[in-house]
Design a protein around this motif. Sequence first.
Motif, PDB file in Angstrom:
ATOM      1  N   GLN A  51       0.827  -1.198   0.000  1.00  0.00           N
ATOM      2  CA  GLN A  51       0.000   0.000   0.000  1.00  0.00           C
ATOM      3  C   GLN A  51       0.866   1.255   0.000  1.00  0.00           C
ATOM      4  OE1 GLN A  51      -2.431  -0.617   3.462  1.00  0.00           O
ATOM      5  NE2 GLN A  51      -4.057  -1.666   2.316  1.00  0.00           N
ATOM      6  N   HIS A  52       1.918   1.226   0.798  1.00  0.00           N
ATOM      7  CA  HIS A  52       2.815   2.377   0.855  1.00  0.00           C
ATOM      8  C   HIS A  52       3.510   2.575  -0.498  1.00  0.00           C
ATOM      9  CE1 HIS A  52       5.503   5.318   2.708  1.00  0.00           C
ATOM     10  NE2 HIS A  52       6.502   4.722   2.042  1.00  0.00           N
ATOM     11  N   ALA A  53       3.938   1.493  -1.098  1.00  0.00           N
ATOM     12  CA  ALA A  53       4.606   1.588  -2.398  1.00  0.00           C
ATOM     13  C   ALA A  53       3.667   2.163  -3.455  1.00  0.00           C
ATOM     14  CB  ALA A  53       5.101   0.206  -2.825  1.00  0.00           C
ATOM     15  N   GLU A  54       2.424   1.729  -3.416  1.00  0.00           N
ATOM     16  CA  GLU A  54       1.444   2.242  -4.383  1.00  0.00           C
ATOM     17  C   GLU A  54       1.228   3.732  -4.168  1.00  0.00           C
ATOM     18  OE1 GLU A  54      -3.282   1.640  -5.549  1.00  0.00           O
ATOM     19  OE2 GLU A  54      -2.212   0.043  -4.498  1.00  0.00           O
ATOM     20  N   ALA A  55       1.085   4.149  -2.901  1.00  0.00           N
ATOM     21  CA  ALA A  55       0.879   5.563  -2.600  1.00  0.00           C
ATOM     22  C   ALA A  55       2.094   6.392  -2.999  1.00  0.00           C
ATOM     23  CB  ALA A  55       0.579   5.743  -1.115  1.00  0.00           C
ATOM     24  N   ALA A  56       3.275   5.803  -2.925  1.00  0.00           N
ATOM     25  CA  ALA A  56       4.497   6.520  -3.283  1.00  0.00           C
ATOM     26  C   ALA A  56       4.732   6.560  -4.784  1.00  0.00           C
ATOM     27  CB  ALA A  56       5.687   5.860  -2.583  1.00  0.00           C
ATOM     28  N   GLY A  57       3.898   5.890  -5.534  1.00  0.00           N
ATOM     29  CA  GLY A  57       4.021   5.915  -6.992  1.00  0.00           C
ATOM     30  C   GLY A  57       5.030   4.932  -7.547  1.00  0.00           C
ATOM     31  N   LEU A  58       5.423   3.946  -6.765  1.00  0.00           N
ATOM     32  CA  LEU A  58       6.358   2.941  -7.276  1.00  0.00           C
ATOM     33  C   LEU A  58       5.650   2.023  -8.269  1.00  0.00           C
ATOM     34  CD1 LEU A  58       8.282   1.933  -4.018  1.00  0.00           C
ATOM     35  CD2 LEU A  58       8.867   3.673  -5.721  1.00  0.00           C
ATOM     36  N   ALA A  59       6.357   1.622  -9.281  1.00  0.00           N
ATOM     37  CA  ALA A  59       5.756   0.829 -10.363  1.00  0.00           C
ATOM     38  C   ALA A  59       5.665  -0.637  -9.968  1.00  0.00           C
ATOM     39  CB  ALA A  59       6.566   0.984 -11.645  1.00  0.00           C
ATOM     40  N   LEU A  60       4.729  -0.931  -9.090  1.00  0.00           N
ATOM     41  CA  LEU A  60       4.491  -2.301  -8.650  1.00  0.00           C
ATOM     42  C   LEU A  60       3.068  -2.707  -9.011  1.00  0.00           C
ATOM     43  CD1 LEU A  60       6.053  -2.297  -5.072  1.00  0.00           C
ATOM     44  CD2 LEU A  60       6.944  -3.471  -7.083  1.00  0.00           C
ATOM     45  N   PRO A  61       2.823  -3.995  -9.137  1.00  0.00           N
ATOM     46  CA  PRO A  61       1.430  -4.426  -9.335  1.00  0.00           C
ATOM     47  C   PRO A  61       0.564  -3.949  -8.174  1.00  0.00           C
ATOM     48  CG  PRO A  61       2.949  -6.235  -9.751  1.00  0.00           C
ATOM     49  CD  PRO A  61       3.761  -5.120  -9.165  1.00  0.00           C
ATOM     50  N   LYS A  62      -0.641  -3.512  -8.478  1.00  0.00           N
ATOM     51  CA  LYS A  62      -1.511  -2.961  -7.440  1.00  0.00           C
ATOM     52  C   LYS A  62      -2.070  -4.066  -6.554  1.00  0.00           C
ATOM     53  CE  LYS A  62      -3.023   1.192  -9.871  1.00  0.00           C
ATOM     54  NZ  LYS A  62      -4.181   1.982 -10.347  1.00  0.00           N
ATOM     55  N   PHE A 289     -12.671  -3.895  -9.914  1.00  0.00           N
ATOM     56  CA  PHE A 289     -12.516  -2.479 -10.267  1.00  0.00           C
ATOM     57  C   PHE A 289     -11.069  -2.014 -10.114  1.00  0.00           C
ATOM     58  CE2 PHE A 289     -17.088  -2.478 -10.063  1.00  0.00           C
ATOM     59  CZ  PHE A 289     -17.476  -1.462 -10.917  1.00  0.00           C
ATOM     60  N   ARG A 290     -10.392  -2.451  -9.045  1.00  0.00           N
ATOM     61  CA  ARG A 290      -8.991  -2.079  -8.895  1.00  0.00           C
ATOM     62  C   ARG A 290      -8.162  -2.629 -10.052  1.00  0.00           C
ATOM     63  NH1 ARG A 290      -6.700  -0.081  -4.308  1.00  0.00           N
ATOM     64  NH2 ARG A 290      -8.044   0.237  -2.500  1.00  0.00           N
ATOM     65  N   GLY A 291      -8.457  -3.854 -10.430  1.00  0.00           N
ATOM     66  CA  GLY A 291      -7.728  -4.453 -11.539  1.00  0.00           C
ATOM     67  C   GLY A 291      -7.932  -3.708 -12.843  1.00  0.00           C
ATOM     68  N   ALA A 292      -9.095  -3.083 -12.984  1.00  0.00           N
ATOM     69  CA  ALA A 292      -9.382  -2.303 -14.188  1.00  0.00           C
ATOM     70  C   ALA A 292      -8.854  -0.880 -14.095  1.00  0.00           C
ATOM     71  CB  ALA A 292     -10.886  -2.270 -14.430  1.00  0.00           C
ATOM     72  N   GLY A 293      -8.266  -0.523 -12.929  1.00  0.00           N
ATOM     73  CA  GLY A 293      -7.659   0.790 -12.808  1.00  0.00           C
ATOM     74  C   GLY A 293      -8.525   1.855 -12.170  1.00  0.00           C
ATOM     75  N   TRP A 294      -9.611   1.457 -11.506  1.00  0.00           N
ATOM     76  CA  TRP A 294     -10.503   2.416 -10.848  1.00  0.00           C
ATOM     77  C   TRP A 294     -10.019   2.726  -9.440  1.00  0.00           C
ATOM     78  CZ3 TRP A 294     -16.127   3.427 -12.021  1.00  0.00           C
ATOM     79  CH2 TRP A 294     -16.430   3.176 -13.374  1.00  0.00           C
ATOM     80  N   ASN A 295     -10.388   3.897  -8.970  1.00  0.00           N
ATOM     81  CA  ASN A 295     -10.247   4.243  -7.560  1.00  0.00           C
ATOM     82  C   ASN A 295     -11.415   3.610  -6.810  1.00  0.00           C
ATOM     83  OD1 ASN A 295      -9.477   5.684  -5.162  1.00  0.00           O
ATOM     84  ND2 ASN A 295     -11.100   7.169  -5.611  1.00  0.00           N
ATOM     85  N   VAL A 296     -11.132   2.870  -5.745  1.00  0.00           N
ATOM     86  CA  VAL A 296     -12.176   2.145  -5.007  1.00  0.00           C
ATOM     87  C   VAL A 296     -12.283   2.712  -3.602  1.00  0.00           C
ATOM     88  CG1 VAL A 296     -12.939  -0.090  -4.131  1.00  0.00           C
ATOM     89  CG2 VAL A 296     -11.766   0.048  -6.339  1.00  0.00           C
ATOM     90  N   ILE A 297     -13.507   3.070  -3.217  1.00  0.00           N
ATOM     91  CA  ILE A 297     -13.786   3.535  -1.858  1.00  0.00           C
ATOM     92  C   ILE A 297     -14.828   2.592  -1.257  1.00  0.00           C
ATOM     93  CG2 ILE A 297     -14.719   5.398  -0.429  1.00  0.00           C
ATOM     94  CD1 ILE A 297     -13.792   7.351  -2.610  1.00  0.00           C
ATOM     95  N   LYS A 298     -14.483   1.991  -0.128  1.00  0.00           N
ATOM     96  CA  LYS A 298     -15.423   1.112   0.561  1.00  0.00           C
ATOM     97  C   LYS A 298     -16.002   1.841   1.768  1.00  0.00           C
ATOM     98  CE  LYS A 298     -12.658  -2.522   1.011  1.00  0.00           C
ATOM     99  NZ  LYS A 298     -12.179  -3.910   1.189  1.00  0.00           N
ATOM    100  N   SER A 299     -17.331   1.884   1.823  1.00  0.00           N
ATOM    101  CA  SER A 299     -18.019   2.441   2.982  1.00  0.00           C
ATOM    102  C   SER A 299     -18.932   1.347   3.517  1.00  0.00           C
ATOM    103  CB  SER A 299     -18.832   3.688   2.580  1.00  0.00           C
ATOM    104  OG  SER A 299     -19.428   4.272   3.705  1.00  0.00           O
ATOM    105  N   LEU A 300     -18.383   0.534   4.413  1.00  0.00           N
ATOM    106  CA  LEU A 300     -19.043  -0.711   4.801  1.00  0.00           C
ATOM    107  C   LEU A 300     -19.714  -0.640   6.167  1.00  0.00           C
ATOM    108  CD1 LEU A 300     -16.222  -3.186   3.664  1.00  0.00           C
ATOM    109  CD2 LEU A 300     -18.115  -2.260   2.318  1.00  0.00           C
TER     110      LEU A 300
END
Length: 894
Positions: A51-62, A289-300
């Motif tokens: 999660q930190h890597a994704e937020a930092a913009g590192l080119a890793l699989p989401k 949705f994440r796999g398709a590149g969407w921003n996902v917000i969960k309000s559960l």
Amino acid sequence: MSDPVGKLPSELDQLPDRDTEETAEWAASLDAVAQAAGTRRAEYLLRRTLQHAEAAGLALPKLLETDYVNTIPTAAEPEFPGDEAMEARITAWNRWNAAAMVTRGSKYGVGGHIATFASAAWLYETGFQHFFRGKEADGSGDQLYIQGHASPGIYARAFLDGRISEQQLDNFRQESGGNGLPSYPHPRRLPWLWEFPTVSMGLGPLSAIYQARFNRYLQNRSIKDTASSHVWAFLGDGEMDEPESTAALALASREQLDNLTFVINCNLQRLDGPVRANFRVVQELEAQFRGAGWNVIKSLWGSAWDELFQLDTTGALVRRLREVPDAQFQTYATRDVAYIRQHFFGADADLVQLAGVLSDAKIAECFHSSRGGHEPRKVYAAYKAALEHKGAPTVILAQTVKGYTLGAGFESKNANHQMKKLTIDEFKDMRDLLGLPIPDSAFADGQVPYGHPGANSPEVQYLNERRAALGGPAPARKVHHVALPAPADRSFAPLLKGSGKQEMATTMAFVRLVKDLMRDKETGRRWVPIVPDEARTFGMESLFPSAGIYSPLGQTYEPVDRDQLMYYKEAKDGQILNEGITEAGAMADFIAACTSYATHGEPMIPFYIFYSMFGWQRTADQMWQLADQLGKGFIVGATAGRTTLTGEGLQHADGHSHLIASTNPASLNYDPAFAYEIAVIVKDGLRRMYGETPEDVFYYLTVYNEPKVQPAMPEGVEEGILKGLYRFNTAADLAEAAPAADAPKVQLMASGTAIHWALEAQKLLAADWNVAADVWSATSWGELRRDALECDEALLRGEVRTPYVTRALEGVTSPVLAVSDWMRQVPDQISQWVEQDWTSLGTDGFGLSDTREGARRHFGVDAQSIVVAALAQLARRGEVPASAIKEARERYGL
């Protein structure tokens, strides 16, 4: 826990490791955590690192799936700007009236749905109070795709703000008297309120994506400033099973449609039971949705869960939430606390300890009602985050309880989608729960009353103030008619004068006409060519360099054919929408363009061209959506007919699209034979759809890929072309072998490419059999039928009108033989209004691969077969000897 570095997954083996010692140290650290703190701690650290890597913009699989918790923690929620108590009262009135409307209508047996809006009420109300921009604001406002089954709640809100009367509520699903309300969002039935028809599940999300995309298209082509417009699509988790629901997710991500938000009401139930009984639909959708590149917000989870999460120091609660399947959560919502303590908390020693400090009331609140989708603060936080996110579309996964506030008899019950009413006692319980001032005396007649706080009440004043601040009522559909000037006649002239000796298919004739119309100074930029990756098949590649193919990125590469005249040119302001291999996507584009006159006040002239077999057969449901949405434009079934594209075989051989198209009342269906007919039809279509008094219709034209010499238009045939029938020529017009004056006569009536077989048969009948045949061009079997039906309806009102086809054939005493490249049912649509002897030939059955000549002989529609059929008609009348039939069959090798 660990594997040696040499046993890493194979895709990593292909990457050079410049420091194997450092890599080994990382692996050893992970091993140490697993050994010292357990595998769960190691898993946690890995997830947080990713999660930190994704937020930092590192080119890793989401990371495709996160924990089963809210994306936005309570501490990070923004300040809620509204009056919560006031909005709660407004929502309560809407809940009440939605349930009352359906219950009152149940005595008439008209049905309706209560549970969907009950679960989603706050998802809508929070949007109406704080986010959804109306049509009176700058720009076009927002576009709202309302979940069809939630329509009672939208009607209830319109009743509260004074746009709908109590009488209309009582006429829910009873429209025939003219003062009722349609069951679902139907713009054609309630055009001032509904903007988009959505209840045909799956089409709403698909259309919402292409609407957001079309908004950007208008912006990038400098036709309308749509920068402030946002598309909101409200969907059910069960609806996401439909393939259309997720068909275009990658498009939305690829084109960075951050003007789009999906709100999926995850009440975990569809029509018959759980959406994913043994699984977790929220997690599945998040990954999709994440796999398709969407921003996902969960309000559960609602705020009642905050205490539980604070007490969860070991992560046991989060792990348990990730384990429990949806059907079990549905069960928890209906069972007592003892059951929940045993079956949820009893699964883990840490959870048993946690539950020991929780009161029964707290557990009941959490598991029975506290969901993220039921709390306006959490919904507001999700919506605000969605609007602030840039570079990708957002999906909000909001968990709710289906049937919420309707009582124990409704909430989370498998059958609640089919339950149409509450009892009086259940309504009284609901009243008390919602705190509504409705006295018992209001139920004196045994009927549940509607409730309204009064036009001048604080609730209505607050509601109106909020809507005024956001740009007026919503949902709403507003049309500001803009009449388009008629294109210059010079655009139509080349088709009217014919092709001389040059052969030209009618597909090419149509494309040539549109290419000229796109050059028109007044209306040329309003044309929207749409094609599903078959432009070259239809001869449209000449449009590539001049009009450009729309891409929001422009052209970031050098096309391989850049040195050619008709190279593949993409442009940010491109005019062509080339959708790839997706007829459903192309139709969604077409609908957005067809309705731009209402959505944005900008009339566009779309034409969608496709293999005719892959239109009505494949996307007929969208054609009904188009009709409901009052769309205007040209649908073009190219390479039409069952025998003109025969090398492609059965699945490409369309012999029935005109039959399917005839079922749609808004579709005007034409099967032109000649280029000049296309010119006349398109010119009149522009007048009817975009002129001073526009009609809510669209056109279906079939064109052919068979090159033929195109004649010049005869004089005086325009009315017949538009009405559907005119006499193209007579036997006396034949230059050679004209039959004798007293020769038997027959009328050959043909549409589309079949007119060429009829003209050849005309010559054979005259030369070989001394039979005089007149040839008629039937440009529209459907319009002839429509006119005749209107005459029949007029007769019931005491008006005597003669159908056009009957008048056109008035005075004809000879038999009529109809032929087309379609099933016989297509021309047979008009047979009951033809007073002469009638028979037809057609291409019934499956298509096949062969030459055109071979296929036409197979179906018995070629010129020689027409001759034999005509002789058979005349023989039955005693006008030629019966032996002529056998003689003709032998002569022509039939």
